[in-house]
Design a protein around this motif. Sequence first.
Motif, PDB file in Angstrom:
ATOM      1  N   THR A   1      30.361 -14.826 -29.044  1.00 51.78           N
ATOM      2  CA  THR A   1      30.249 -14.493 -28.084  1.00 51.78           C
ATOM      3  C   THR A   1      30.848 -13.154 -27.299  1.00 51.78           C
ATOM      4  N   SER A   2      31.885 -12.760 -28.001  1.00 50.16           N
ATOM      5  CA  SER A   2      32.519 -11.478 -27.721  1.00 50.16           C
ATOM      6  C   SER A   2      31.552 -10.264 -28.210  1.00 50.16           C
ATOM      7  N   ALA A   3      31.072 -10.523 -29.467  1.00 48.21           N
ATOM      8  CA  ALA A   3      30.276  -9.345 -30.198  1.00 48.21           C
ATOM      9  C   ALA A   3      29.088  -9.233 -29.196  1.00 48.21           C
ATOM     10  N   LEU A   4      28.566 -10.425 -28.817  1.00 48.56           N
ATOM     11  CA  LEU A   4      27.458 -10.018 -28.120  1.00 48.56           C
ATOM     12  C   LEU A   4      27.557  -9.541 -26.485  1.00 48.56           C
ATOM     13  N   ALA A   5      28.749  -9.920 -25.822  1.00 50.29           N
ATOM     14  CA  ALA A   5      29.076  -9.413 -24.554  1.00 50.29           C
ATOM     15  C   ALA A   5      29.683  -8.070 -24.669  1.00 50.29           C
ATOM     16  N   ASN A   6      30.401  -7.643 -25.558  1.00 49.49           N
ATOM     17  CA  ASN A   6      30.678  -6.200 -25.926  1.00 49.49           C
ATOM     18  C   ASN A   6      29.640  -5.478 -26.020  1.00 49.49           C
TER      19      ASN A   6
ATOM     20  N   VAL B   1      21.572 -18.054 -29.882  1.00 49.93           N
ATOM     21  CA  VAL B   1      21.311 -17.433 -31.205  1.00 49.93           C
ATOM     22  C   VAL B   1      20.583 -18.147 -32.008  1.00 49.93           C
ATOM     23  N   ARG B   2      19.950 -17.641 -33.052  1.00 45.32           N
ATOM     24  CA  ARG B   2      18.974 -18.103 -33.799  1.00 45.32           C
ATOM     25  C   ARG B   2      19.705 -18.325 -35.113  1.00 45.32           C
ATOM     26  N   LEU B   3      19.215 -19.171 -35.739  1.00 48.36           N
ATOM     27  CA  LEU B   3      19.903 -19.432 -37.476  1.00 48.36           C
ATOM     28  C   LEU B   3      18.887 -19.353 -38.275  1.00 48.36           C
ATOM     29  N   SER B   4      19.095 -18.822 -39.646  1.00 48.48           N
ATOM     30  CA  SER B   4      18.158 -19.027 -40.558  1.00 48.48           C
ATOM     31  C   SER B   4      18.905 -19.407 -41.889  1.00 48.48           C
TER      32      SER B   4
END
Length: 281
Positions: free
Chosen positions: A130-135, A171-174
């Motif tokens: 969450t933080s990596a996306l927000a930042n 977020v997607r998962l593979s």
Amino acid sequence: RAKDAGRGVFRTYEPQLHVQAEERRVLEMALRKAIENNEMHLNYQPVVDAGTGGLTGFEALLRWTHPELGPISPAKFIPLAEEARLIESIGEWVLRTACDEAASWPSHIRIAVNASADQLQNANFVTVVTSALANSGLSAERLELEVTESVFMHEGLGATKTLERVLDLGVRLSLDDFGTGYSSLGYLSRTRFSSIKIDRSFVQGASKGVREAIAIIRAVVALAKSLGMATTAEGVETEAEHQMVQDLGCTKVQGFYFGRPLPVEEARTLANRRWSDAQAA
Ligand code: C2E
Ligand code: MG
Ligand code: MG
Ligand code: MG
């Protein structure tokens, strides 16, 4: 095995084991400081649409250059980082760096980041994502996390729950290296994977005409299709392998034939061009 072969063999093996333990100790100590010493960086390997040949994204691959020992393969230092419980902090750095760098790429370009099963054991992982996306300002849909089948071997520890919460972020998962671990069809239907990555060993086998490899790719492609998932053929090195996986219906391809893992500047340049232009250049 050494025991069966007799005493003499012990003598031969002992010094080697010692060197391995010593090397491990040295590498582990160096790993602890590798990030703050700026010894790590990410490379980005193109992921291509099998049908159109268009660039769909990149996979971030971690690189470590030790000041004296030179480049060390992730196949060597990632397991070490996992055992030394350093993978969480290294993985967080990877995630933040990849999101920061990818945020400036064209918005249709996705970024795939490998996550170790150990990272998913900790519920804090969701906060980190969450933080990596927000930042970075990267939208969640552009982030794809690659996990291997090993995450499901520790289900009791909450990895499945963590995956669910990450999915809820958008977020997607593979599922990486499919077919090399303890494959179970149960979790494939329970977890919302966007794509299955077919391990390079099957790609190689199929293009050499190994019937089992062809049968497995065909089955995985059919299964993925019926579950609404994409299939990425990993490690495509030749035109023959490309042709084979395309014929077998893989939807995405990745490998040296389409592009090696690139430094960030080259990845950005490529992302800013159309893939077809890049091919012609
Ligand atoms: P992976 O996630 O399956 O990544 C694909 C590996 O195949 C990469 O190796 C890539 O360089 C290599 N590769 C790509 N195309 C070809 C090809 O055409 N031929 C051949 N022979 N190889 C190809 P790399 O970068 O050495 O990484 C090895 C593994 O280390 C990765 O496998 C992944 O499991 C792990 N890894 C790398 N970066 C990270 C990371 O940031 N976090 C974690 N947890 N694991 C990572
Ligand atoms: Mg991967
Ligand atoms: Mg893989
Ligand atoms: Mg692999």
